[in-house]
Design an enzyme around this catalytic site. Structure first.
Site, PDB file in Angstrom:
ATOM      1  N   LEU A  59       0.771  -1.315  -0.019  1.00  0.00           N
ATOM      2  CA  LEU A  59      -0.025   0.011   0.132  1.00  0.00           C
ATOM      3  C   LEU A  59       0.827   1.280   0.030  1.00  0.00           C
ATOM      4  O   LEU A  59       1.867   1.312   0.612  1.00  0.00           O
ATOM      5  CB  LEU A  59      -0.796  -0.035   1.233  1.00  0.00           C
ATOM      6  CG  LEU A  59      -2.098  -0.792   1.416  1.00  0.00           C
ATOM      7  CD1 LEU A  59      -2.273  -1.026   2.881  1.00  0.00           C
ATOM      8  CD2 LEU A  59      -3.236  -0.130   0.748  1.00  0.00           C
ATOM      9  N   CYS A  60       0.579   2.147  -0.738  1.00  0.00           N
ATOM     10  CA  CYS A  60       0.835   3.697  -0.490  1.00  0.00           C
ATOM     11  C   CYS A  60      -0.158   4.669  -0.531  1.00  0.00           C
ATOM     12  O   CYS A  60      -1.183   4.032   0.191  1.00  0.00           O
ATOM     13  CB  CYS A  60       1.938   4.014  -1.519  1.00  0.00           C
ATOM     14  SG  CYS A  60       1.427   4.071  -3.396  1.00  0.00           S
ATOM     15  N   ARG A  61      -0.280   5.770  -0.709  1.00  0.00           N
ATOM     16  CA  ARG A  61      -1.552   6.867  -0.844  1.00  0.00           C
ATOM     17  C   ARG A  61      -2.466   6.414  -1.974  1.00  0.00           C
ATOM     18  O   ARG A  61      -3.369   6.155  -1.731  1.00  0.00           O
ATOM     19  CB  ARG A  61      -1.025   8.148  -0.655  1.00  0.00           C
ATOM     20  CG  ARG A  61      -2.174   9.050  -0.643  1.00  0.00           C
ATOM     21  CD  ARG A  61      -1.659  10.649  -0.722  1.00  0.00           C
ATOM     22  NE  ARG A  61      -0.268  10.755  -1.127  1.00  0.00           N
ATOM     23  CZ  ARG A  61       0.224  12.086  -0.713  1.00  0.00           C
ATOM     24  NH1 ARG A  61      -0.408  13.025  -0.473  1.00  0.00           N
ATOM     25  NH2 ARG A  61       1.448  12.378  -1.174  1.00  0.00           N
TER      26      ARG A  61
END
Length: 108
Positions: A59-61
């Site tokens: 995950l990231c933004r």
């Protein structure tokens, strides 16, 4: 031609999945998935030994940084999946989040 990066929706991530969050510290502090492993993008290569075995959801933004990490991990022979839309999609799907502060969790 490049192979497609393995990906899934936030809603489809199993509740007991191993999660890797590659955002920066301030993003993590604002809101993250409880139990996720936090290794910022710039530290992934140096800290690859900290990753759990088995399938890893990254995950990231919004999904760009995590896609880079998934591409790298797959090249290393790891089973990694990008979470499309990142933490914004996670929040939008109503998945639980916590913060490292006294504030309510949010995506920074």
């Amino acid at each position: 031609m490049f192979a497609q990066i393995p990906s899934t929706t936030a809603a489809a991530v199993p509740a007991d999945a191993a999660l890797l969050d590659v955002r920066e510290q301030d993003e993590w502090d604002a809101g993250h998935v409880d139990g996720a492993l936090h290794i910022p993008l710039g530290e992934v290569i140096a800290r690859i030994g900290e990753l759990p075995d088995g399938k890893l959801y990254v995950l990231c933004r919004v999904g760009g940084r995590s896609a880079q990490v998934v591409q790298y991990l797959v090249q290393q022979g790891r089973d990694a999946v990008n979470v499309d839309g990142g933490m914004y999609a996670w929040e939008g799907a109503g998945r639980p989040m916590v913060s490292s502060t006294d504030q309510d969790a949010f995506v920074l």
